[in-house]
Design an enzyme around this catalytic site. Structure first.
Site, PDB file in Angstrom:
ATOM      1  N   TYR A  13     -12.804 -12.311  35.013  1.00 41.75           N
ATOM      2  CA  TYR A  13     -14.004 -11.498  34.789  1.00 41.75           C
ATOM      3  C   TYR A  13     -15.126 -12.302  34.141  1.00 41.75           C
ATOM      4  O   TYR A  13     -16.294 -11.965  34.293  1.00 41.75           O
ATOM      5  CB  TYR A  13     -13.657 -10.273  33.937  1.00 41.75           C
ATOM      6  CG  TYR A  13     -12.932  -9.223  34.740  1.00 41.75           C
ATOM      7  CD1 TYR A  13     -13.646  -8.246  35.413  1.00 41.75           C
ATOM      8  CD2 TYR A  13     -11.551  -9.236  34.860  1.00 41.75           C
ATOM      9  CE1 TYR A  13     -12.996  -7.298  36.182  1.00 41.75           C
ATOM     10  CE2 TYR A  13     -10.890  -8.297  35.623  1.00 41.75           C
ATOM     11  CZ  TYR A  13     -11.615  -7.330  36.277  1.00 41.75           C
ATOM     12  OH  TYR A  13     -10.971  -6.396  37.042  1.00 41.75           O
ATOM     13  N   PHE A 163     -21.455 -13.643  26.377  1.00 39.52           N
ATOM     14  CA  PHE A 163     -21.808 -12.332  25.826  1.00 39.52           C
ATOM     15  C   PHE A 163     -21.988 -11.277  26.904  1.00 39.52           C
ATOM     16  O   PHE A 163     -22.474 -10.184  26.626  1.00 39.52           O
ATOM     17  CB  PHE A 163     -23.085 -12.444  24.984  1.00 39.52           C
ATOM     18  CG  PHE A 163     -22.893 -13.246  23.728  1.00 39.52           C
ATOM     19  CD1 PHE A 163     -22.182 -12.719  22.659  1.00 39.52           C
ATOM     20  CD2 PHE A 163     -23.388 -14.531  23.618  1.00 39.52           C
ATOM     21  CE1 PHE A 163     -21.990 -13.456  21.489  1.00 39.52           C
ATOM     22  CE2 PHE A 163     -23.202 -15.281  22.455  1.00 39.52           C
ATOM     23  CZ  PHE A 163     -22.501 -14.738  21.391  1.00 39.52           C
ATOM     24  N   ALA A 165     -21.347  -8.220  29.305  1.00 42.67           N
ATOM     25  CA  ALA A 165     -20.484  -7.046  29.260  1.00 42.67           C
ATOM     26  C   ALA A 165     -20.098  -6.712  30.697  1.00 42.67           C
ATOM     27  O   ALA A 165     -20.912  -6.870  31.619  1.00 42.67           O
ATOM     28  CB  ALA A 165     -21.209  -5.866  28.616  1.00 42.67           C
ATOM     29  N   CYS A 277     -12.025  -7.293  25.157  1.00 41.13           N
ATOM     30  CA  CYS A 277     -12.584  -8.047  24.023  1.00 41.13           C
ATOM     31  C   CYS A 277     -12.460  -7.368  22.664  1.00 41.13           C
ATOM     32  O   CYS A 277     -11.964  -7.976  21.721  1.00 41.13           O
ATOM     33  CB  CYS A 277     -14.053  -8.347  24.284  1.00 41.13           C
ATOM     34  SG  CYS A 277     -14.280  -9.698  25.444  1.00 41.13           S
ATOM     35  N   PHE A 339     -11.936   0.929  31.880  1.00 39.97           N
ATOM     36  CA  PHE A 339     -12.305   1.065  30.455  1.00 39.97           C
ATOM     37  C   PHE A 339     -13.773   1.426  30.273  1.00 39.97           C
ATOM     38  O   PHE A 339     -14.196   1.817  29.195  1.00 39.97           O
ATOM     39  CB  PHE A 339     -11.928  -0.195  29.669  1.00 39.97           C
ATOM     40  CG  PHE A 339     -12.916  -1.332  29.744  1.00 39.97           C
ATOM     41  CD1 PHE A 339     -12.889  -2.220  30.805  1.00 39.97           C
ATOM     42  CD2 PHE A 339     -13.850  -1.517  28.739  1.00 39.97           C
ATOM     43  CE1 PHE A 339     -13.795  -3.274  30.876  1.00 39.97           C
ATOM     44  CE2 PHE A 339     -14.762  -2.577  28.797  1.00 39.97           C
ATOM     45  CZ  PHE A 339     -14.741  -3.447  29.870  1.00 39.97           C
ATOM     46  N   ARG A 443     -16.357  11.474  27.645  1.00 40.48           N
ATOM     47  CA  ARG A 443     -17.527  10.592  27.702  1.00 40.48           C
ATOM     48  C   ARG A 443     -18.842  11.342  27.537  1.00 40.48           C
ATOM     49  O   ARG A 443     -19.912  10.742  27.682  1.00 40.48           O
ATOM     50  CB  ARG A 443     -17.537   9.851  29.042  1.00 40.48           C
ATOM     51  CG  ARG A 443     -16.351   8.923  29.232  1.00 40.48           C
ATOM     52  CD  ARG A 443     -16.438   7.759  28.284  1.00 40.48           C
ATOM     53  NE  ARG A 443     -15.380   6.788  28.493  1.00 40.48           N
ATOM     54  CZ  ARG A 443     -15.424   5.560  28.008  1.00 40.48           C
ATOM     55  NH1 ARG A 443     -16.445   5.165  27.299  1.00 40.48           N
ATOM     56  NH2 ARG A 443     -14.421   4.733  28.212  1.00 40.48           N
TER      57      ARG A 443
HETATM   58  C1  UDX Z   1     -18.052  -6.474  25.162  1.00 40.79           C
HETATM   59  C2  UDX Z   1     -19.407  -6.945  24.602  1.00 40.79           C
HETATM   60  O1  UDX Z   1     -20.388  -5.918  24.794  1.00 40.79           O
HETATM   61  C3  UDX Z   1     -19.830  -8.220  25.286  1.00 40.79           C
HETATM   62  O2  UDX Z   1     -21.043  -8.704  24.722  1.00 40.79           O
HETATM   63  C4  UDX Z   1     -18.731  -9.251  25.107  1.00 40.79           C
HETATM   64  O3  UDX Z   1     -19.055 -10.460  25.741  1.00 40.79           O
HETATM   65  C5  UDX Z   1     -17.418  -8.730  25.656  1.00 40.79           C
HETATM   66  O4  UDX Z   1     -17.088  -7.498  25.038  1.00 40.79           O
HETATM   67  P1  UDX Z   1     -17.285  -5.207  27.389  1.00 40.79           P
HETATM   68  O5  UDX Z   1     -15.953  -5.104  26.730  1.00 40.79           O
HETATM   69  O6  UDX Z   1     -17.339  -5.724  28.778  1.00 40.79           O
HETATM   70  O7  UDX Z   1     -18.259  -6.156  26.545  1.00 40.79           O
HETATM   71  O8  UDX Z   1     -17.968  -3.759  27.416  1.00 40.79           O
HETATM   72  P2  UDX Z   1     -18.872  -2.908  26.413  1.00 40.79           P
HETATM   73  O9  UDX Z   1     -20.031  -2.410  27.169  1.00 40.79           O
HETATM   74  O10 UDX Z   1     -19.151  -3.602  25.149  1.00 40.79           O
HETATM   75  O11 UDX Z   1     -17.940  -1.645  26.139  1.00 40.79           O
HETATM   76  C6  UDX Z   1     -16.714  -1.736  25.430  1.00 40.79           C
HETATM   77  C7  UDX Z   1     -16.099  -0.356  25.261  1.00 40.79           C
HETATM   78  O12 UDX Z   1     -16.861   0.433  24.368  1.00 40.79           O
HETATM   79  C8  UDX Z   1     -16.000   0.447  26.549  1.00 40.79           C
HETATM   80  O13 UDX Z   1     -14.752   1.098  26.607  1.00 40.79           O
HETATM   81  C9  UDX Z   1     -17.143   1.422  26.429  1.00 40.79           C
HETATM   82  O14 UDX Z   1     -16.944   2.572  27.192  1.00 40.79           O
HETATM   83  C10 UDX Z   1     -17.120   1.701  24.934  1.00 40.79           C
HETATM   84  N1  UDX Z   1     -18.410   2.201  24.398  1.00 40.79           N
HETATM   85  C11 UDX Z   1     -19.531   1.428  24.476  1.00 40.79           C
HETATM   86  C12 UDX Z   1     -18.471   3.452  23.781  1.00 40.79           C
HETATM   87  O15 UDX Z   1     -17.457   4.153  23.690  1.00 40.79           O
HETATM   88  N2  UDX Z   1     -19.663   3.872  23.261  1.00 40.79           N
HETATM   89  C13 UDX Z   1     -20.805   3.132  23.314  1.00 40.79           C
HETATM   90  O16 UDX Z   1     -21.844   3.568  22.818  1.00 40.79           O
HETATM   91  C14 UDX Z   1     -20.728   1.866  23.951  1.00 40.79           C
HETATM   92  P1  ADP Z   2     -11.316 -13.037  31.418  1.00 38.82           P
HETATM   93  O1  ADP Z   2     -11.691 -11.600  31.313  1.00 38.82           O
HETATM   94  O2  ADP Z   2     -11.333 -13.738  30.084  1.00 38.82           O
HETATM   95  O3  ADP Z   2     -12.091 -13.776  32.457  1.00 38.82           O
HETATM   96  P2  ADP Z   2      -9.014 -12.946  33.214  1.00 38.82           P
HETATM   97  O4  ADP Z   2      -7.593 -12.624  32.893  1.00 38.82           O
HETATM   98  O5  ADP Z   2      -9.773 -12.041  34.131  1.00 38.82           O
HETATM   99  O6  ADP Z   2      -9.761 -13.093  31.803  1.00 38.82           O
HETATM  100  O7  ADP Z   2      -9.107 -14.421  33.841  1.00 38.82           O
HETATM  101  C1  ADP Z   2      -8.465 -15.532  33.350  1.00 38.82           C
HETATM  102  C2  ADP Z   2      -7.937 -16.359  34.538  1.00 38.82           C
HETATM  103  O8  ADP Z   2      -7.474 -17.625  34.060  1.00 38.82           O
HETATM  104  C3  ADP Z   2      -6.758 -15.742  35.288  1.00 38.82           C
HETATM  105  O9  ADP Z   2      -7.112 -15.550  36.640  1.00 38.82           O
HETATM  106  C4  ADP Z   2      -5.608 -16.782  35.136  1.00 38.82           C
HETATM  107  O10 ADP Z   2      -4.827 -16.904  36.303  1.00 38.82           O
HETATM  108  C5  ADP Z   2      -6.399 -18.059  34.881  1.00 38.82           C
HETATM  109  N1  ADP Z   2      -5.634 -19.113  34.195  1.00 38.82           N
HETATM  110  C6  ADP Z   2      -4.917 -19.015  33.048  1.00 38.82           C
HETATM  111  N2  ADP Z   2      -4.398 -20.218  32.704  1.00 38.82           N
HETATM  112  C7  ADP Z   2      -4.787 -21.115  33.656  1.00 38.82           C
HETATM  113  C8  ADP Z   2      -4.592 -22.533  33.883  1.00 38.82           C
HETATM  114  N3  ADP Z   2      -3.886 -23.287  33.022  1.00 38.82           N
HETATM  115  N4  ADP Z   2      -5.157 -23.094  34.977  1.00 38.82           N
HETATM  116  C9  ADP Z   2      -5.890 -22.344  35.840  1.00 38.82           C
HETATM  117  N5  ADP Z   2      -6.113 -21.021  35.683  1.00 38.82           N
HETATM  118  C10 ADP Z   2      -5.578 -20.399  34.613  1.00 38.82           C
END
Ligand code: UDX
Ligand code: ADP
Length: 463
Positions: A13, A163, A165, A277, A339, A443
């Site tokens: 991701y 950073f 999302a 995260c 999520f 929600r």
């Molecule tokens: C987060 C940070 O925002 C991002 O900057 C960082 O790099 C990775 O972690 P993410 O986890 O992708 O990103 O989503 P985010 O939009 O932050 O939402 C996290 C959770 O909080 C979700 O489940 C969302 O539904 C929930 N949320 C968010 C609430 O419940 N209320 C809000 O007001 C905002």
């Molecule tokens: P993120 O949300 O942090 O991007 P993901 O789980 O979606 O996390 O992606 C991490 C990716 O890293 C996975 O697809 C996994 O197969 C890959 N990965 C983990 N260890 C190694 C490695 N040693 N070499 C190559 N790919 C790897």
């Protein structure tokens, strides 16, 4: 140093969208994304760009533009490392499920494996960039592995936390609030920082590119997530008080959000935050604080997680209580499993924990999520190890249509804020449900007045 070749280890991701945008914005740089997971790489290379493994609005168009031109997805990890001048490490760092720090510390085994692999292969100087969120001072460990097992080439370690999302990844990458790059203060370190600054300068304004020392950069990522999650736990804590006092959390959020010192974002009360995260990073912060003996600091941040667990539990308890204290053999429809909206990621999604609680009460769960497969739903439940796979499979089913999922249900629970849920034919859904027909809106996205006019018993969070 002029950068022409970048490699990214980890096509997930973070790595996938980030590299796609770098490739789009820097046609002169060859970007190769590698992963051990052959299925995932095959999906990134799928002829039909709609089949790429990660759903993000706008991502498939960018991949379509850059793939094969200067963006490549491959399982040839060693070759990509050998070729690249900059290597991003973007592998997963889940919470440890074993040993010391179990349930709290970040599991760095994938990071260490990457470092060892880079050390083994590199025959010329490399810049290694931590992209994954890591505990503060991880760069030290990476450097030690690289320097002690490598072929005596020079490695510069940078921290460049992501950073973005999920659900807004492309927009966040194209128009970031800031780019943070941490590096060593030495001349070589600063040259490496500059090389990465130059990459981002292809589309990001200079005043938005912030450079710091390594430890500030690493800790800033954990801190940003902890602050964001804290806002959600704070508003969720108040949502319970609203329910008791007659206050309305949406009104409270609006009223406080108009204070420019507080601001309106991240004040949506919900069934609880999820995602890969927030929980992981805060637990990590708590673990680091504890390891320095800072108990008060650790306890302070841990409360954000405790509040979030409480909010999820409170939601499932309320469903059971409202349905006359029993959901045994009742069909509960879940609208949403991801999520948050606009992603197919389900890591730590509140839906998983609410489903688990309700299945313990012998409910039958019927899921509809526009982007999540039944296979994923089952895998998420199995991961909790609450009961056998067979039992989970009997207790939960998924549907291709929301109307089928809700048919003959006793209650509907909204777990993800997908836009499409608002526009459904709620009269039709109501007509096909058991009566009284309950909606638990985790929600706060549906219109209470309209639903009650149809005949639903409607409950939101915090009012
Ligand atoms: C987060 C940070 O925002 C991002 O900057 C960082 O790099 C990775 O972690 P993410 O986890 O992708 O990103 O989503 P985010 O939009 O932050 O939402 C996290 C959770 O909080 C979700 O489940 C969302 O539904 C929930 N949320 C968010 C609430 O419940 N209320 C809000 O007001 C905002
Ligand atoms: P993120 O949300 O942090 O991007 P993901 O789980 O979606 O996390 O992606 C991490 C990716 O890293 C996975 O697809 C996994 O197969 C890959 N990965 C983990 N260890 C190694 C490695 N040693 N070499 C190559 N790919 C790897």
């Amino acid at each position: 140093m002029k950068i022409t070749k970048i490699c990214c280890i980890g096509a997930g991701y973070v790595g996938g969208p980030t590299m796609a945008v770098i490739a789009q914005k820097c046609p002169h740089i060859q970007v190769t994304v590698v992963d051990l997971n052959t299925d995932r790489i095959a999906a990134w290379n799928d002829e039909d760009v709609n089949n790429i493994p990660i759903y993000e609005p706008g991502l498939s168009a960018i991949v379509a533009e850059a793939r094969g031109r200067n963006l490549f997805f491959s399982t040839e990890v060693e070759k990509a490392i050998d070729d690249a001048q900059i290597i991003f490490i973007s592998v997963n760092t889940p919470t440890k499920t074993y040993g010391k720090g179990k349930g709290m510390a970040a599991d760095l085994k994938y990071i260490e494996l990457c470092a060892r692999q880079i050390a083994k292969i590199a025959k010329d100087d490399k810049i290694v960039v931590e992209k994954s969120t890591l505990p503060v001072r991880t760069a030290e460990a990476i450097k030690s592995i690289l320097d002690n097992t490598g072929n005596h080439v020079q490695f510069q370690i940078l921290s460049n936390p992501e950073f973005l999302a999920e659900g807004t990844a492309v927009e966040d990458l194209l128009n970031p609030d800031r780019i943070l790059i941490g590096g060593d203060p030495s001349v070589e370190g600063q040259n490496a920082v500059q090389a990465l600054v130059d990459v981002y300068s292809n589309w990001v304004a200079p005043e938005k590119i912030l450079t710091t020392n390594l430890w500030s950069s690493e800790l800033s990522k954990l801190t940003a997530n902890a602050f964001l999650a804290q806002r959600i736990s704070s508003i969720n804590a108040l949502s319970e008080l609203c329910e008791k006092t007659g206050a309305n959390i949406n009104e409270v959020a609006k009223a406080i959000g108009m204070d420019s010192r507080i601001g309106p974002k991240f004040l949506k009360a919900s069934v609880g935050f999820g995602g890969s995260c927030f929980q992981k990073d805060i637990l990590n912060l708590v673990y680091i604080a504890k390891s320095y003996g800072l108990t008060a600091v650790a306890d302070y941040w841990e409360q954000v997680i405790i509040m979030n667990d409480h909010q999820k539990k409170r939601f499932s308890n309320n469903v059971v209580q409202t349905l006359y204290n029993t959901v045994a053999d009742k069909k509960i429809a879940f609208l949403g499993w991801a999520f948050k909206k606009d992603t197919n990621d389900t890591r730590e999604s509140a839906a998983i924990f609410v489903a688990d609680d309700l299945i313990n009460e012998q409910a039958q769960i019927a899921v509809y999520d526009p982007k999540v497969s039944h296979k994923k739903v089952l895998a998420d439940l199995d991961y909790l190890e609450t009961r056998s796979t067979e039992k989970n499979a009997k207790a939960i089913s998924s549907f291709e249509s929301p109307y089928d999922a809700c048919k003959e249900a006793h209650a509907i629970a909204i777990l993800t804020e997908w836009d499409e849920f608002v526009g459904y034919d709620w009269q039709k859904i109501y007509d096909n449900m058991q009566k009284p027909a309950f909606v638990f809106d985790g929600r706060n996205i549906l219109n209470k007045v309209e639903l009650e006019a149809i005949g639903f018993v409607y409950q939101a969070v915090g009012s």
